[in-house]
Design an enzyme around this catalytic site. Structure first.
Site, PDB file in Angstrom:
ATOM      1  N   TYR A  94     -19.595 -56.697  22.590  1.00 49.04           N
ATOM      2  CA  TYR A  94     -20.470 -57.344  21.607  1.00 49.04           C
ATOM      3  C   TYR A  94     -19.641 -58.247  20.714  1.00 49.04           C
ATOM      4  O   TYR A  94     -18.510 -57.911  20.330  1.00 49.04           O
ATOM      5  CB  TYR A  94     -21.169 -56.277  20.755  1.00 49.04           C
ATOM      6  CG  TYR A  94     -21.808 -56.820  19.492  1.00 49.04           C
ATOM      7  CD1 TYR A  94     -23.014 -57.512  19.540  1.00 49.04           C
ATOM      8  CD2 TYR A  94     -21.192 -56.656  18.245  1.00 49.04           C
ATOM      9  CE1 TYR A  94     -23.599 -58.017  18.393  1.00 49.04           C
ATOM     10  CE2 TYR A  94     -21.772 -57.154  17.092  1.00 49.04           C
ATOM     11  CZ  TYR A  94     -22.970 -57.835  17.166  1.00 49.04           C
ATOM     12  OH  TYR A  94     -23.536 -58.341  16.020  1.00 49.04           O
ATOM     13  N   ILE A 164      -9.698 -56.927  23.816  1.00 49.06           N
ATOM     14  CA  ILE A 164      -8.894 -57.997  24.402  1.00 49.06           C
ATOM     15  C   ILE A 164      -9.531 -58.419  25.720  1.00 49.06           C
ATOM     16  O   ILE A 164      -9.910 -57.571  26.530  1.00 49.06           O
ATOM     17  CB  ILE A 164      -7.443 -57.544  24.662  1.00 49.06           C
ATOM     18  CG1 ILE A 164      -6.749 -57.166  23.366  1.00 49.06           C
ATOM     19  CG2 ILE A 164      -6.652 -58.638  25.386  1.00 49.06           C
ATOM     20  CD1 ILE A 164      -5.376 -56.549  23.566  1.00 49.06           C
ATOM     21  N   CYS A 194     -17.017 -51.935  27.099  1.00 49.36           N
ATOM     22  CA  CYS A 194     -15.838 -51.975  27.967  1.00 49.36           C
ATOM     23  C   CYS A 194     -15.870 -50.878  29.027  1.00 49.36           C
ATOM     24  O   CYS A 194     -14.823 -50.443  29.518  1.00 49.36           O
ATOM     25  CB  CYS A 194     -14.562 -51.893  27.144  1.00 49.36           C
ATOM     26  SG  CYS A 194     -14.420 -53.230  25.942  1.00 49.36           S
TER      27      CYS A 194
END
Length: 242
Positions: A94, A164, A194
């Site tokens: 997000y 990342i 993720c």
């Protein structure tokens, strides 16, 4: 387990031999995601051609979700905001107000053409930024990003505070990192962030940790930590395009 990426020589990873300073730019508005990708791709191409300086671009996006190259359709649980497929590494995440996104366009061919070391250097940049606020960020072997221990929630509980996701083209990087300063954390509940499903692992922010930190404070810490890891920067006035 702490990843052995910590053993890499991060502080010398990104020194340019005979190169100039990295341009440092901050946008003063929420930047639509398609616009940011188009601008990053154009700048990365110009850097690869030797026609532009390297750039770190700090910005915020309006609320949205992005899916990286490892993203799965089932990770989007509630399509409450627009979702964009993107070529960066990683899965679903997000972006939105209160989150500082830093897009990093560096010529790794002139620095160190090592993707693994580059990701480790980005992690180190985040960890040093968080340390400016007395927050201990840590790497994890099986989970990309930077995490903080949450013993207040129970043994083994950890929350992700920074993500990342990178892409390289002709050894020039783009996309980058995102640090949660004060986003609406409930928006992460609409996805499997993720790809992490373990209930011990959540999402947090600096303000959620009880720190009265502003995005401007984080920008100062980001720049200092960046220079420690990657080298000198040069200022530009706040702008909305690159």
């Amino acid at each position: 387990m702490v990843n052995d990426r910590q053993s890499l020589d991060l502080t010398t990873f990104a020194r340019v031999s005979g190169g100039g300073e990295v341009e440092w730019r901050i946008s003063d508005r929420q930047v639509p995601y398609p616009e940011s990708v188009a601008d990053m791709e154009a700048r990365a191409a110009a850097i690869a051609a030797g026609q532009a300086s390297e750039l770190v671009w700090l910005l915020e996006h309006p609320p949205l979700y992005t899916s990286g190259t490892s993203g799965k359709p089932g990770d989007l649980l509630d399509p409450r905001f627009p979702m964009f497929e993107t070529g960066r590494g990683g899965q679903l995440t997000y972006h939105g107000p209160g989150q500082r996104v830093a897009y990093v366009m560096l010529d790794l061919k002139r620095r160190r053409p090592d993707v693994r070391a580059y990701v480790a250097a980005l992690e180190e940049w985040i960890i040093r930024t968080l340390a400016a606020f007395n927050v201990r960020g840590e790497r994890r072997e099986d989970r990309v990003g930077v995490w903080v221990a949450r013993p207040d929630k129970g043994a083994g509980y950890e929350d992700k505070i920074a993500a990342i996701g990178v892409r390289l083209r002709r050894w020039v990087s783009f996309h980058g990192i995102a640090i949660n300063v004060e986003p609406e954390l409930s928006h992460f509940s609409a996805i499997i962030p993720c790809g992490v499903v373990d209930p011990r692992y959540g999402v947090t922010s600096l303000v959620d940790l009880g720190l009265p930190v502003t995005t401007a404070d984080v920008d100062v810490a980001l720049r200092q930590a960046f220079e420690d890891v990657f080298g000198a920067t040069m200022a530009r006035l706040p702008e909305t395009t690159i």
